[in-house]
Design a protein around this motif. Structure first.
Motif, PDB file in Angstrom:
ATOM      1  N   GLY A 293      50.046  92.092  96.621  1.00 25.62           N
ATOM      2  CA  GLY A 293      51.308  91.384  96.489  1.00 25.62           C
ATOM      3  C   GLY A 293      51.498  90.239  97.449  1.00 25.62           C
ATOM      4  O   GLY A 293      52.573  89.636  97.483  1.00 25.62           O
ATOM      5  N   THR A 294      50.476  89.908  98.243  1.00 23.97           N
ATOM      6  CA  THR A 294      50.572  88.811  99.208  1.00 23.97           C
ATOM      7  C   THR A 294      49.768  87.615  98.720  1.00 23.97           C
ATOM      8  O   THR A 294      48.889  87.746  97.859  1.00 23.97           O
ATOM      9  CB  THR A 294      50.038  89.251 100.574  1.00 23.97           C
ATOM     10  OG1 THR A 294      48.622  89.536 100.464  1.00 23.97           O
ATOM     11  CG2 THR A 294      50.763  90.492 101.062  1.00 23.97           C
ATOM     12  N   ILE A 309      53.591  96.176  91.668  1.00 23.69           N
ATOM     13  CA  ILE A 309      53.711  96.368  93.106  1.00 23.69           C
ATOM     14  C   ILE A 309      54.827  97.373  93.371  1.00 23.69           C
ATOM     15  O   ILE A 309      55.951  97.217  92.901  1.00 23.69           O
ATOM     16  CB  ILE A 309      54.008  95.041  93.829  1.00 23.69           C
ATOM     17  CG1 ILE A 309      52.884  94.043  93.584  1.00 23.69           C
ATOM     18  CG2 ILE A 309      54.193  95.281  95.325  1.00 23.69           C
ATOM     19  CD1 ILE A 309      51.539  94.464  94.122  1.00 23.69           C
ATOM     20  N   GLY A 310      54.506  98.446  94.128  1.00 24.19           N
ATOM     21  CA  GLY A 310      55.467  99.483  94.419  1.00 24.19           C
ATOM     22  C   GLY A 310      56.336  99.156  95.621  1.00 24.19           C
ATOM     23  O   GLY A 310      56.160  98.131  96.295  1.00 24.19           O
ATOM     24  N   GLY A 313      54.704  98.278  98.896  1.00 22.41           N
ATOM     25  CA  GLY A 313      53.775  97.163  98.885  1.00 22.41           C
ATOM     26  C   GLY A 313      52.434  97.539  98.290  1.00 22.41           C
ATOM     27  O   GLY A 313      51.465  96.777  98.389  1.00 22.41           O
ATOM     28  N   ASN A 314      52.353  98.698  97.668  1.00 22.52           N
ATOM     29  CA  ASN A 314      51.122  99.160  97.041  1.00 22.52           C
ATOM     30  C   ASN A 314      51.007  98.622  95.626  1.00 22.52           C
ATOM     31  O   ASN A 314      52.007  98.449  94.926  1.00 22.52           O
ATOM     32  CB  ASN A 314      51.103 100.690  97.002  1.00 22.52           C
ATOM     33  CG  ASN A 314      52.326 101.278  96.300  1.00 22.52           C
ATOM     34  OD1 ASN A 314      53.462 101.023  96.717  1.00 22.52           O
ATOM     35  ND2 ASN A 314      52.116 102.049  95.260  1.00 22.52           N
ATOM     36  N   ARG A 315      49.784  98.335  95.198  1.00 22.74           N
ATOM     37  CA  ARG A 315      49.546  97.991  93.797  1.00 22.74           C
ATOM     38  C   ARG A 315      49.150  99.269  93.070  1.00 22.74           C
ATOM     39  O   ARG A 315      48.272 100.007  93.523  1.00 22.74           O
ATOM     40  CB  ARG A 315      48.449  96.928  93.654  1.00 22.74           C
ATOM     41  CG  ARG A 315      48.249  96.486  92.193  1.00 22.74           C
ATOM     42  CD  ARG A 315      47.301  95.308  92.066  1.00 22.74           C
ATOM     43  NE  ARG A 315      47.874  94.098  92.644  1.00 22.74           N
ATOM     44  CZ  ARG A 315      48.755  93.298  92.034  1.00 22.74           C
ATOM     45  NH1 ARG A 315      49.195  93.604  90.814  1.00 22.74           N
ATOM     46  NH2 ARG A 315      49.215  92.221  92.635  1.00 22.74           N
ATOM     47  N   PHE A 316      49.820  99.528  91.934  1.00 22.32           N
ATOM     48  CA  PHE A 316      49.520 100.750  91.181  1.00 22.32           C
ATOM     49  C   PHE A 316      49.434 100.450  89.700  1.00 22.32           C
ATOM     50  O   PHE A 316      49.973  99.460  89.204  1.00 22.32           O
ATOM     51  CB  PHE A 316      50.582 101.831  91.443  1.00 22.32           C
ATOM     52  CG  PHE A 316      51.934 101.538  90.843  1.00 22.32           C
ATOM     53  CD1 PHE A 316      52.274 102.006  89.583  1.00 22.32           C
ATOM     54  CD2 PHE A 316      52.876 100.782  91.537  1.00 22.32           C
ATOM     55  CE1 PHE A 316      53.522 101.743  89.025  1.00 22.32           C
ATOM     56  CE2 PHE A 316      54.117 100.516  90.993  1.00 22.32           C
ATOM     57  CZ  PHE A 316      54.444 100.997  89.733  1.00 22.32           C
ATOM     58  N   SER A 317      48.751 101.335  88.996  1.00 18.57           N
ATOM     59  CA  SER A 317      48.634 101.219  87.550  1.00 18.57           C
ATOM     60  C   SER A 317      48.465 102.614  86.978  1.00 18.57           C
ATOM     61  O   SER A 317      47.648 103.392  87.476  1.00 18.57           O
ATOM     62  CB  SER A 317      47.443 100.333  87.159  1.00 18.57           C
ATOM     63  OG  SER A 317      47.483 100.014  85.791  1.00 18.57           O
ATOM     64  N   ASP A 408      55.015  93.429  83.988  1.00 16.15           N
ATOM     65  CA  ASP A 408      54.981  94.831  83.613  1.00 16.15           C
ATOM     66  C   ASP A 408      56.307  95.551  83.883  1.00 16.15           C
ATOM     67  O   ASP A 408      57.367  95.073  83.486  1.00 16.15           O
ATOM     68  CB  ASP A 408      53.806  95.512  84.312  1.00 16.15           C
ATOM     69  CG  ASP A 408      53.374  96.797  83.625  1.00 16.15           C
ATOM     70  OD1 ASP A 408      52.972  96.727  82.461  1.00 16.15           O
ATOM     71  OD2 ASP A 408      53.460  97.855  84.255  1.00 16.15           O
ATOM     72  N   VAL A 409      56.257  96.713  84.567  1.00 16.90           N
ATOM     73  CA  VAL A 409      57.461  97.539  84.741  1.00 16.90           C
ATOM     74  C   VAL A 409      58.547  96.796  85.516  1.00 16.90           C
ATOM     75  O   VAL A 409      59.715  96.776  85.117  1.00 16.90           O
ATOM     76  CB  VAL A 409      57.108  98.861  85.450  1.00 16.90           C
ATOM     77  CG1 VAL A 409      58.378  99.666  85.718  1.00 16.90           C
ATOM     78  CG2 VAL A 409      56.146  99.677  84.601  1.00 16.90           C
ATOM     79  N   ALA A 410      58.154  96.171  86.634  1.00 19.77           N
ATOM     80  CA  ALA A 410      59.155  95.458  87.437  1.00 19.77           C
ATOM     81  C   ALA A 410      59.776  94.328  86.637  1.00 19.77           C
ATOM     82  O   ALA A 410      60.981  94.066  86.729  1.00 19.77           O
ATOM     83  CB  ALA A 410      58.510  94.923  88.716  1.00 19.77           C
ATOM     84  N   GLY A 411      58.961  93.639  85.843  1.00 23.60           N
ATOM     85  CA  GLY A 411      59.479  92.571  84.999  1.00 23.60           C
ATOM     86  C   GLY A 411      60.401  93.082  83.916  1.00 23.60           C
ATOM     87  O   GLY A 411      61.392  92.437  83.567  1.00 23.60           O
ATOM     88  N   GLU A 412      60.087  94.264  83.396  1.00 24.74           N
ATOM     89  CA  GLU A 412      60.965  94.873  82.396  1.00 24.74           C
ATOM     90  C   GLU A 412      62.342  95.143  82.991  1.00 24.74           C
ATOM     91  O   GLU A 412      63.364  94.748  82.424  1.00 24.74           O
ATOM     92  CB  GLU A 412      60.355  96.178  81.895  1.00 24.74           C
ATOM     93  CG  GLU A 412      61.288  96.994  81.016  1.00 24.74           C
ATOM     94  CD  GLU A 412      60.732  98.347  80.640  1.00 24.74           C
ATOM     95  OE1 GLU A 412      61.507  99.189  80.173  1.00 24.74           O
ATOM     96  OE2 GLU A 412      59.514  98.571  80.811  1.00 24.74           O
TER      97      GLU A 412
END
Length: 684
Positions: A293-294, A309-310, A313-317, A408-412
């Motif tokens: 995310g940086t 991005i959680g 600050g973690n990237r998850f899928s 994705d989810v955050a954009g939704e």
């Protein structure tokens, strides 16, 4: 959690209680005035009032004969050329239909075409249709391959100018006159590009809907050999395996670049890999170090479209998603290691072959072009979100936003929330194919509420199970059809969320589900009414308009239950207020609300309507049953208990529901949603 965007037979008995049918689909749609001049209103298909109330989405004339072809082997660029041709041609009457799932294996597009009953002619090479219909278009709008967002501007212009979208090579190959050349007009400033479009093109567009489509898509490369590097073999969802792992990806060395993919080792339960930090060493020398995310991550993130991005600050899928990092070691490298801090259910693989490529995104462009709509792709946060807010401000309340959002989810969550604040409901439709055809098909839609036999509440645990995702019309068109054709559908009671807006944009699809439902299938309204939205985020003076619209559509489609979201405050979902409950009760004929993104503990009345939280559990039947047992262990048996269970539509099937039903012995009783809420109303 599993992203809602992860993806892309019963007795056939008619529902008990009688059916009142009316024909839907425009047999004489507006907009058949010949070739359009590019001005708003000339040949434009308009929303109209019909039997049952207002029509929100534009419709088309009834197709009489369809020319079709299988486009699965074509590039995204050629598919875009054909779908924009389809939009121009089908505006006056649908004549073109394309299969995005090969016609030879009975894919969903073949099934819907067969079900429509429309005579058709197949073309072995669908690109031959460009020559056949060349006289019906003015030429081509050339997009700039160096500026992806120019493809959306070209699509908007194609609708206004009766043209197709092409690159220079395509225009030359098909002998198309260049109507407008966008090469060199725009740069990488997305805000500037779409502001130009809003200023210069929006006044000429139809204002019946706004569209949001990604200009490009990631396409899988064939025959990629992935080497497994690491795998979590336990179903861990609580970070208990969190650690720093040094992964040897040297076996993937070969070409100039090494690609490292992170995905879910258990794709059916939604707890995939989480990565908090990454570093890479070539022959012991650090060549990369970054946090997700940086800005430092950007040069190495090859494909993050299916990840998020959680909060940490973690990237998850999760589920079927993944993310890929790329590393370019110096020539002569013999040892390449990647050190990551990660946790949960990870599967790490590596290859030296570029696993994906970028191509134009072709889907839903027929409907956008045919309706002369403005299409953009504006992530809903930051400066792009500010510009998207301006788009919503330029249209009237309840104008739909059709398509989807970035990230994705955050954009939704942020996108649907932003749309609601602007008085627009969302129609998830970015992968909806042949919309100009499906909205013109004439099919019987029942407006009768399903009858049922009430039960007298006893000292039992009443469970109702609901497949989510039904607000997503491409899910209704594609994945739901595959689920629906499961031979064990109907073996156990299940509720199926669908969009009531299918009455406009896919009457044949909705009709099929109504007509082939078994006694154990109940169609319920997907979140949160006539279009996906969060009612609590709407301006107070516009919410009634949305719920009045929803009332019209649930009456037209015979639904009396709604599966709904509200809105988020400080990353927590907020229960419906009394005012929202009263508005639902006043404007919609529903008997209750299942509120999603809850833990199953919510049970209240709002405006006289019962509102129950959605209970979800990971895994398949046995694990779901164990979670139910844990959730209900405090039940004393002194009174009925009610559980509204959610079913993950991307990982469950009717066979899984039937297997769970076999486990739900006393004191459980599995019932349909109408029986469930009728009993709940008697005791709440």
């Amino acid at each position: 959690m599993v992203s809602r965007r992860t993806f892309l037979a019963g007795s056939g008995a008619v529902a008990a209680g009688g059916l009142g049918w009316f024909q839907t689909g425009s047999a004489a749609a507006a907009g058949q005035a010949g070739q359009a001049s590019g001005q708003v209103g000339s040949g434009l298909v308009s929303a109209a009032t019909e039997s049952g109330g207002r029509r929100l989405l534009p419709s088309f004339a009834r197709p009489k004969h369809l020319h079709y072809g299988d486009v699965t082997k074509l590039s995204g660029g050629d598919q875009t050329l054909l779908t924009t041709l389809q939009g121009v041609v089908n505006r006056s009457r649908p004549e073109l239909y394309f299969s995005f799932s090969t016609m030879d294996n009975d894919g969903v597009d073949a099934r819907w075409l067969r079900d429509s009953g429309v005579p058709s002619t197949r073309y072995a090479d669908p690109l031959d249709l460009v020559a056949k219909y060349k006289r019906r278009i003015r030429g081509a709008i050339l997009h700039d391959p160096e500026v992806p967002d120019s493809l959306n501007v070209a699509t908007t212009l194609a609708g206004l100018e009766n043209a197709v979208v092409a690159d220079a090579a395509q225009a030359k190959a098909h002998g198309l006159r260049v109507v407008k050349d966008l090469r060199g007009m725009f740069d990488d400033d997305r805000v500037k590009t779409y502001r130009w479009q809003l200023t210069n093109l929006f006044p000429r567009c139809s204002h019946q809907l706004l569209a949001g489509l990604p200009p490009t898509m990631v396409v899988q490369t064939e025959n990629v050999n992935w080497r497994e590097i690491a795998r979590e073999t336990r179903q861990i969802r609580d970070e208990s395996n969190r650690g720093t792992f040094t992964l040897d990806v040297s076996p993937a060395l070969g070409q100039d670049v090494v690609y490292v993919r992170f995905q879910d080792s258990f794709g059916n339960d939604g707890w995939g890999p989480s990565v908090l930090s990454v570093s890479a060493k070539a022959n012991g020398t650090t060549i990369a170090t970054f946090a997700p995310g940086t800005p430092e991550e950007a040069p190495y993130l090859f494909d993050g479209l299916n990840s998020s991005i959680g909060a940490s600050g973690n990237r998850f899928s999760d589920g079927g998603g993944y993310f890929i990092y790329q590393f370019t070691p110096p020539a002569g490298t013999t040892s390449l290691t990647v050190t990551v801090e990660m946790w949960n259910q990870y599967l790490v693989t590596a290859t030296d072959t570029a696993p994906t490529r970028i191509e134009p995104f072709p889907y839903f462009r027929d409907y956008v072009v045919a309706t002369r709509s403005l299409v953009s792709w504006l992530p809903p946060n930051g400066p792009t979100g500010d510009l998207l807010r301006e788009h919503f401000a330029k249209v009237g309340p309840t104008t739909p936003y059709a398509g989807w959002f970035a990230n994705d989810v955050a954009g939704e969550w942020s996108g649907v929330d932003l749309a609601a604040q602007g008085g627009s409901e969302v129609l998830p439709a970015d992968f909806y194919m042949n919309g100009t055809v499906h909205s013109g098909v004439v099919a019987p839609i029942s407006d009768k509420v399903r009858k049922f036999t009430p039960v007298k509440p006893q000292k039992k645990i009443y469970v109702t199970l609901t497949f989510g995702e039904g607000d997503n019309v491409q899910y209704c068109q594609r994945h739901m059809r595959d689920l629906w054709d499961d031979p064990r559908r109907g073996d156990a009671p299940a509720n199926w969320t669908v969009s009531p807006l299918l009455a406009d944009i896919g009457p044949g699809i909705l009709s099929h589900y109504q007509r082939t439902a078994t006694k154990n299938d109940l169609l319920v309204c997907g979140p949160s009414g006539a279009g996906y939205t969060y009612p609590g985020a709407w301006p107070a003076d516009q919410l009634d308009a949305y719920l009045e619209l929803s009332g019209t559509y649930v009456r037209r489609t015979g639904m009396d239950l709604v599966y709904a979201y509200n809105h988020r405050v400080d990353d927590e979902w907020v229960p419906f207020s009394e005012a929202i409950g009263r508005a639902y009760a006043k404007h919609t004929p529903i008997r209750g609300i299942i509120q999603s993104w809850e833990k199953g503990d919510l049970l209240v009345r709002r405006g006289g309507l019962p509102v129950i939280g959605n209970f979800s559990a990971p895994g398949k039947a046995a694990e779901y049953k164990a979670a139910l047992d844990e959730h209900t262990k405090a039940w004393t048996g002194d009174a009925p208990l009610f559980i509204a269970g959610g079913v993950n539509a991307w990982s469950w099937t009717p066979t899984d529901v039937a297997e769970l039903a076999e486990l739900l012995t006393a004191p459980y009783e599995l019932v349909l949603g109408n029986v469930f809420f009728d009993a709940l109303n008697k005791v709440l």
